[in-house]
Design a protein around this motif. Sequence first.
Motif, PDB file in Angstrom:
ATOM      1  N   GLN A  73      -2.106  13.212 -10.010  1.00  0.00           N
ATOM      2  CA  GLN A  73      -3.239  13.206  -9.092  1.00  0.00           C
ATOM      3  C   GLN A  73      -2.797  13.900  -7.803  1.00  0.00           C
ATOM      4  O   GLN A  73      -1.995  13.355  -7.042  1.00  0.00           O
ATOM      5  CB  GLN A  73      -3.692  11.769  -8.815  1.00  0.00           C
ATOM      6  N   GLU A  74      -3.285  15.079  -7.601  1.00  0.00           N
ATOM      7  CA  GLU A  74      -2.908  15.882  -6.431  1.00  0.00           C
ATOM      8  C   GLU A  74      -3.582  15.339  -5.173  1.00  0.00           C
ATOM      9  O   GLU A  74      -4.618  14.685  -5.247  1.00  0.00           O
ATOM     10  CB  GLU A  74      -3.323  17.337  -6.646  1.00  0.00           C
ATOM     11  N   GLY A  75      -3.013  15.651  -4.033  1.00  0.00           N
ATOM     12  CA  GLY A  75      -3.635  15.318  -2.751  1.00  0.00           C
ATOM     13  C   GLY A  75      -3.604  13.848  -2.410  1.00  0.00           C
ATOM     14  O   GLY A  75      -4.490  13.351  -1.709  1.00  0.00           O
ATOM     15  N   LEU A  76      -2.599  13.142  -2.875  1.00  0.00           N
ATOM     16  CA  LEU A  76      -2.462  11.723  -2.561  1.00  0.00           C
ATOM     17  C   LEU A  76      -2.258  11.566  -1.058  1.00  0.00           C
ATOM     18  O   LEU A  76      -1.356  12.185  -0.490  1.00  0.00           O
ATOM     19  CB  LEU A  76      -1.260  11.154  -3.324  1.00  0.00           C
ATOM     20  N   PRO A  77      -3.096  10.772  -0.382  1.00  0.00           N
ATOM     21  CA  PRO A  77      -2.922  10.621   1.067  1.00  0.00           C
ATOM     22  C   PRO A  77      -1.571   9.985   1.383  1.00  0.00           C
ATOM     23  O   PRO A  77      -1.152   9.063   0.684  1.00  0.00           O
ATOM     24  CB  PRO A  77      -4.070   9.706   1.495  1.00  0.00           C
ATOM     25  N   GLN A  78      -0.921  10.495   2.393  1.00  0.00           N
ATOM     26  CA  GLN A  78       0.365   9.939   2.801  1.00  0.00           C
ATOM     27  C   GLN A  78       0.129   8.826   3.809  1.00  0.00           C
ATOM     28  O   GLN A  78      -0.514   9.033   4.833  1.00  0.00           O
ATOM     29  CB  GLN A  78       1.262  11.037   3.396  1.00  0.00           C
ATOM     30  N   THR A  79       0.631   7.652   3.472  1.00  0.00           N
ATOM     31  CA  THR A  79       0.476   6.493   4.331  1.00  0.00           C
ATOM     32  C   THR A  79       1.708   5.620   4.197  1.00  0.00           C
ATOM     33  O   THR A  79       2.380   5.638   3.163  1.00  0.00           O
ATOM     34  CB  THR A  79      -0.799   5.685   3.972  1.00  0.00           C
ATOM     35  N   SER A  80       1.992   4.878   5.225  1.00  0.00           N
ATOM     36  CA  SER A  80       3.136   3.973   5.158  1.00  0.00           C
ATOM     37  C   SER A  80       2.762   2.664   4.483  1.00  0.00           C
ATOM     38  O   SER A  80       3.622   1.869   4.140  1.00  0.00           O
ATOM     39  CB  SER A  80       3.689   3.707   6.564  1.00  0.00           C
ATOM     40  N   SER A  81       1.475   2.440   4.257  1.00  0.00           N
ATOM     41  CA  SER A  81       1.020   1.197   3.652  1.00  0.00           C
ATOM     42  C   SER A  81       0.645   1.411   2.193  1.00  0.00           C
ATOM     43  O   SER A  81      -0.414   1.948   1.874  1.00  0.00           O
ATOM     44  CB  SER A  81      -0.187   0.641   4.415  1.00  0.00           C
ATOM     45  N   LEU A  82       1.527   0.968   1.316  1.00  0.00           N
ATOM     46  CA  LEU A  82       1.281   1.063  -0.109  1.00  0.00           C
ATOM     47  C   LEU A  82       0.053   0.253  -0.504  1.00  0.00           C
ATOM     48  O   LEU A  82      -0.742   0.685  -1.339  1.00  0.00           O
ATOM     49  CB  LEU A  82       2.506   0.509  -0.845  1.00  0.00           C
ATOM     50  N   GLU A  83      -0.104  -0.906   0.108  1.00  0.00           N
ATOM     51  CA  GLU A  83      -1.249  -1.776  -0.195  1.00  0.00           C
ATOM     52  C   GLU A  83      -2.561  -1.076   0.123  1.00  0.00           C
ATOM     53  O   GLU A  83      -3.518  -1.137  -0.645  1.00  0.00           O
ATOM     54  CB  GLU A  83      -1.161  -3.095   0.577  1.00  0.00           C
ATOM     55  N   THR A  84      -2.615  -0.400   1.272  1.00  0.00           N
ATOM     56  CA  THR A  84      -3.828   0.317   1.662  1.00  0.00           C
ATOM     57  C   THR A  84      -4.112   1.452   0.687  1.00  0.00           C
ATOM     58  O   THR A  84      -5.247   1.628   0.234  1.00  0.00           O
ATOM     59  CB  THR A  84      -3.694   0.869   3.092  1.00  0.00           C
ATOM     60  N   LEU A  85      -3.103   2.219   0.352  1.00  0.00           N
ATOM     61  CA  LEU A  85      -3.263   3.340  -0.568  1.00  0.00           C
ATOM     62  C   LEU A  85      -3.776   2.867  -1.925  1.00  0.00           C
ATOM     63  O   LEU A  85      -4.788   3.355  -2.422  1.00  0.00           O
ATOM     64  CB  LEU A  85      -1.934   4.078  -0.744  1.00  0.00           C
ATOM     65  N   LEU A  86      -3.081   1.914  -2.531  1.00  0.00           N
ATOM     66  CA  LEU A  86      -3.465   1.465  -3.868  1.00  0.00           C
ATOM     67  C   LEU A  86      -4.769   0.683  -3.852  1.00  0.00           C
ATOM     68  O   LEU A  86      -5.508   0.687  -4.840  1.00  0.00           O
ATOM     69  CB  LEU A  86      -2.342   0.644  -4.492  1.00  0.00           C
ATOM     70  N   GLY A  87      -5.073   0.037  -2.739  1.00  0.00           N
ATOM     71  CA  GLY A  87      -6.321  -0.709  -2.624  1.00  0.00           C
ATOM     72  C   GLY A  87      -7.558   0.171  -2.655  1.00  0.00           C
ATOM     73  O   GLY A  87      -8.664  -0.311  -2.903  1.00  0.00           O
ATOM     74  N   ARG A  88      -7.398   1.465  -2.411  1.00  0.00           N
ATOM     75  CA  ARG A  88      -8.520   2.414  -2.413  1.00  0.00           C
ATOM     76  C   ARG A  88      -8.742   3.079  -3.770  1.00  0.00           C
ATOM     77  O   ARG A  88      -9.663   3.859  -3.933  1.00  0.00           O
ATOM     78  CB  ARG A  88      -8.262   3.520  -1.396  1.00  0.00           C
ATOM     79  N   ILE A  89      -7.872   2.788  -4.726  1.00  0.00           N
ATOM     80  CA  ILE A  89      -7.931   3.492  -6.011  1.00  0.00           C
ATOM     81  C   ILE A  89      -8.635   2.631  -7.054  1.00  0.00           C
ATOM     82  O   ILE A  89      -8.343   1.449  -7.204  1.00  0.00           O
ATOM     83  CB  ILE A  89      -6.510   3.845  -6.490  1.00  0.00           C
ATOM     84  N   ALA A  90      -9.560   3.258  -7.766  1.00  0.00           N
ATOM     85  CA  ALA A  90     -10.215   2.639  -8.920  1.00  0.00           C
ATOM     86  C   ALA A  90     -10.354   3.724  -9.980  1.00  0.00           C
ATOM     87  O   ALA A  90     -10.914   4.788  -9.723  1.00  0.00           O
ATOM     88  CB  ALA A  90     -11.580   2.087  -8.524  1.00  0.00           C
ATOM     89  N   TRP A  91      -9.822   3.469 -11.147  1.00  0.00           N
ATOM     90  CA  TRP A  91      -9.812   4.460 -12.208  1.00  0.00           C
ATOM     91  C   TRP A  91     -11.061   4.344 -13.084  1.00  0.00           C
ATOM     92  O   TRP A  91     -11.490   3.232 -13.392  1.00  0.00           O
ATOM     93  CB  TRP A  91      -8.585   4.280 -13.087  1.00  0.00           C
TER      94      TRP A  91
END
Length: 182
Positions: A73-91
């Motif tokens: 998945q290209e263009g993954l937003p860079q963030t220091s919070s893994l929880e925030t990043l993964l919390g925005r993903i729904a497949w």
Amino acid sequence: MRQHGRVSSQPVIDPLSVAALDTERHVAASGWDQPARLFALVRTADLLEREPQLRAGMGPADFAEGALTAIEQEGLPQTSSLETLLGRIAWPQEVDGCAFAIERMVVPPEAERDLPTRSDDAVEALASHPDRKDVRLLVAVLRDGSSICLLRQREHDSDDAVATGRDLAPGLVEALRATLTD
């Protein structure tokens, strides 16, 4: 097949393990100091049904029963919070699972006790710790709940040694499973 009086058999490796190992090798080929990388895992047979032109670029292992293909998945937003990043993903339902690769610094537990409270200072203290180990963790999960974790240490990178286990990163396993729920 009998050899030297013993029954010989090939080790059976499940499709998730094969996909995780292939994905980790793909990530490792780009070296160290990479940002986090996210992959959708789809059943290869389903992918080829939708995209038959991909068949020519695949090898025999890709046609094994239940084989999975990792799609970065290209263009993954860079963030220091893994929880925030993964919390925005729904497949979507077409995705059977996912894999996530991330690099981390690991120190002995006693080194974590005296870390500064400010996060930038804590990262600096970890980075300069004499017992620090750089690792790459790849976690892969499927909708059925199965998972596998792979861990590569930078200091053992040249010998291609990768540790595997089901519970190396339980929090990350659960966070990735949450991305697959309806």
